[in-house]
Write an enzyme that holds these catalytic residues in place. Structure first.
Site, PDB file in Angstrom:
ATOM      1  N   LYS A  71       0.845  -1.204   0.000  1.00  0.00           N
ATOM      2  CA  LYS A  71       0.000   0.000   0.000  1.00  0.00           C
ATOM      3  C   LYS A  71       0.881   1.256   0.000  1.00  0.00           C
ATOM      4  O   LYS A  71       0.593   2.228  -0.703  1.00  0.00           O
ATOM      5  CB  LYS A  71      -0.928  -0.012   1.216  1.00  0.00           C
ATOM      6  CG  LYS A  71      -1.994  -1.106   1.113  1.00  0.00           C
ATOM      7  CD  LYS A  71      -2.712  -1.338   2.436  1.00  0.00           C
ATOM      8  CE  LYS A  71      -3.608  -2.568   2.368  1.00  0.00           C
ATOM      9  NZ  LYS A  71      -4.201  -2.920   3.671  1.00  0.00           N
TER      10      LYS A  71
ATOM     11  N   GLN B  51      -4.088  -1.688   9.926  1.00  0.00           N
ATOM     12  CA  GLN B  51      -3.910  -2.988   9.286  1.00  0.00           C
ATOM     13  C   GLN B  51      -4.375  -4.100  10.236  1.00  0.00           C
ATOM     14  O   GLN B  51      -3.905  -4.188  11.368  1.00  0.00           O
ATOM     15  CB  GLN B  51      -2.433  -3.184   8.890  1.00  0.00           C
ATOM     16  CG  GLN B  51      -2.185  -4.450   8.096  1.00  0.00           C
ATOM     17  CD  GLN B  51      -2.897  -4.466   6.746  1.00  0.00           C
ATOM     18  OE1 GLN B  51      -2.885  -3.477   6.018  1.00  0.00           O
ATOM     19  NE2 GLN B  51      -3.538  -5.577   6.400  1.00  0.00           N
TER      20      GLN B  51
ATOM     21  N   ASP C  15     -10.501   2.785   4.357  1.00  0.00           N
ATOM     22  CA  ASP C  15     -10.765   1.335   4.223  1.00  0.00           C
ATOM     23  C   ASP C  15     -12.276   1.075   4.156  1.00  0.00           C
ATOM     24  O   ASP C  15     -12.706  -0.014   3.773  1.00  0.00           O
ATOM     25  CB  ASP C  15     -10.182   0.572   5.424  1.00  0.00           C
ATOM     26  CG  ASP C  15      -8.890  -0.160   5.078  1.00  0.00           C
ATOM     27  OD1 ASP C  15      -8.572  -0.282   3.881  1.00  0.00           O
ATOM     28  OD2 ASP C  15      -8.195  -0.602   6.021  1.00  0.00           O
TER      29      ASP C  15
END
Ligand code: NAP
Length: 306
Positions: free
Chosen positions: A53, A97, A120
């Site tokens: 990412k 994460q 997200d």
């Protein structure tokens, strides 16, 4: 015989579009979108995902930051670090994460993110708005699945879709998005009775269960479109051989890395389906592209740009 439905070409197009827009905004304002990834502990897979990412966001001209925190951090300290990022004007998107170490509640950490920076698409406010079919950041992996289906020309309205898996990052938000697109959705999970019977009635199947090659041809209706979200590391050369025969790329994976990545769908399904996404190279690249698209959008909104 169906086709392999690769996600990478579409992901590359989405990323190129995001990079172009980011460059235009930079010319106009001198600012670039900022993405922060919060990485707790030393989970190997998480480290790889976060690096991917970071690399992608840098390629697109974003300012990217990884906040590495120790595995034994307590919940209050973690939430305080997330709130610092909420206040940081150089940061437009924040991701935590997952998974987090066992002593931390992942959903409490996610809830600490400012929903305006929830790129997200998993904050309770974001998911609530999604359920209401209001404008919201779309959860990245489900967004990738939908973009792939649309790009392949698959109409969703009135279609029977089986989603296998009901997690908050894939199955549930995907089921909502598909419902918002007027599909008829069946959400399957580990307590579903007669899974093959249920799935084989679907026009579109999305497997997101984390079980290598679980969905075999007997699960799938002739001509169905099958999207494989699963990413599983297979270290057993015998199983890899059963799935991929003598495929030199797979043999090389096993020799070099000690594993090869396998989806939740058995590769033999491609012979019965109209299309099947490969693993790797299917939904994965689209998940990252969706994150970049959401980060650019968060930047645009937070900075009040048109
Ligand atoms: P998860 O949180 O572990 O959820 C798995 C889901 O599958 C659960 O709902 C579980 O049912 C269901 N399930 C497990 N075994 C089953 C069985 N035998 N029959 C029916 N349902 C079963 O996993 P996740 O985070 O959603 O991830 C799923 C997979 O997608 C993993 O392989 C993950 O690595 C991959 N993934 C890929 C991407 C990408 O970018 N491509 C992104 C995210 C995740 P219960 O709820 O009843 O336990």
């Amino acid at each position: 015989m169906g086709v392999w439905l690769a996600g990478k070409p579409l992901a590359d197009r989405i990323k190129a579009d995001v990079a172009k827009k980011a460059a235009e905004y930079k010319d106009r304002t001198g600012r670039t979108p900022g993405l922060a990834a919060v990485l707790v502990g030393d989970n190997k897979a998480s480290q790889v995902y976060v690096r991917t990412k970071e690399k992608t966001s840098q390629q697109l001209g974003f300012a990217s930051r990884i906040l590495k925190l120790p595995a034994d951090i307590d919940a209050r300290a973690l939430e305080e670090r997330i709130r610092e990022l909420n206040r940081d004007e150089d940061i437009d998107g924040i991701l935590v994460q997952l998974p987090l170490p066992g002593h931390l509640d992942p959903w409490a950490a996610v809830a600490a993110i400012d929903p305006r920076k929830d790129v997200d698409g998993i904050h309770p406010v974001t998911l609530g708005r999604l359920v209401q079919n209001q404008d919201a950041f779309k959860t990245c992996t489900p967004q990738g699945v939908l973009e792939l289906l649309k790009d392949f020309g698959v109409a969703l309205e009135g279609k029977n879709v089986a989603v296998i898996g009901r997690s908050l990052i894939v199955g549930k938000p995907l089921a909502v998005m598909l419902t918002n697109e007027n599909a008829t959705v069946t959400v399957c999970h580990s307590k579903t009775r007669d899974l093959p019977g249920v799935v084989s009635r679907a026009d579109i199947v999305v497997a997101a269960m984390g079980r290598p090659a679980f969905v075999t041809p007997d699960f799938v209706k002739e001509g169905a479109v099958v999207v494989d979200v699963g990413i599983n590391s297979v270290t057993d050369a015998r199983l890899a051989g059963e799935l991929f025969g003598d495929d030199p790329a797979r043999r090389k994976d096993l020799a070099d890395k000690g594993y090869t990545l396998v989806g939740d769908v058995h590769p033999a399904v491609v012979a019965k389906a109209a299309a099947l996404t490969p693993v790797p190279g299917g939904v994965g690249p689209l998940t990252v592209a969706a994150l970049m698209k959401n980060t650019l959008e968060a930047f645009r909104r937070l900075k009040g740009l048109d």
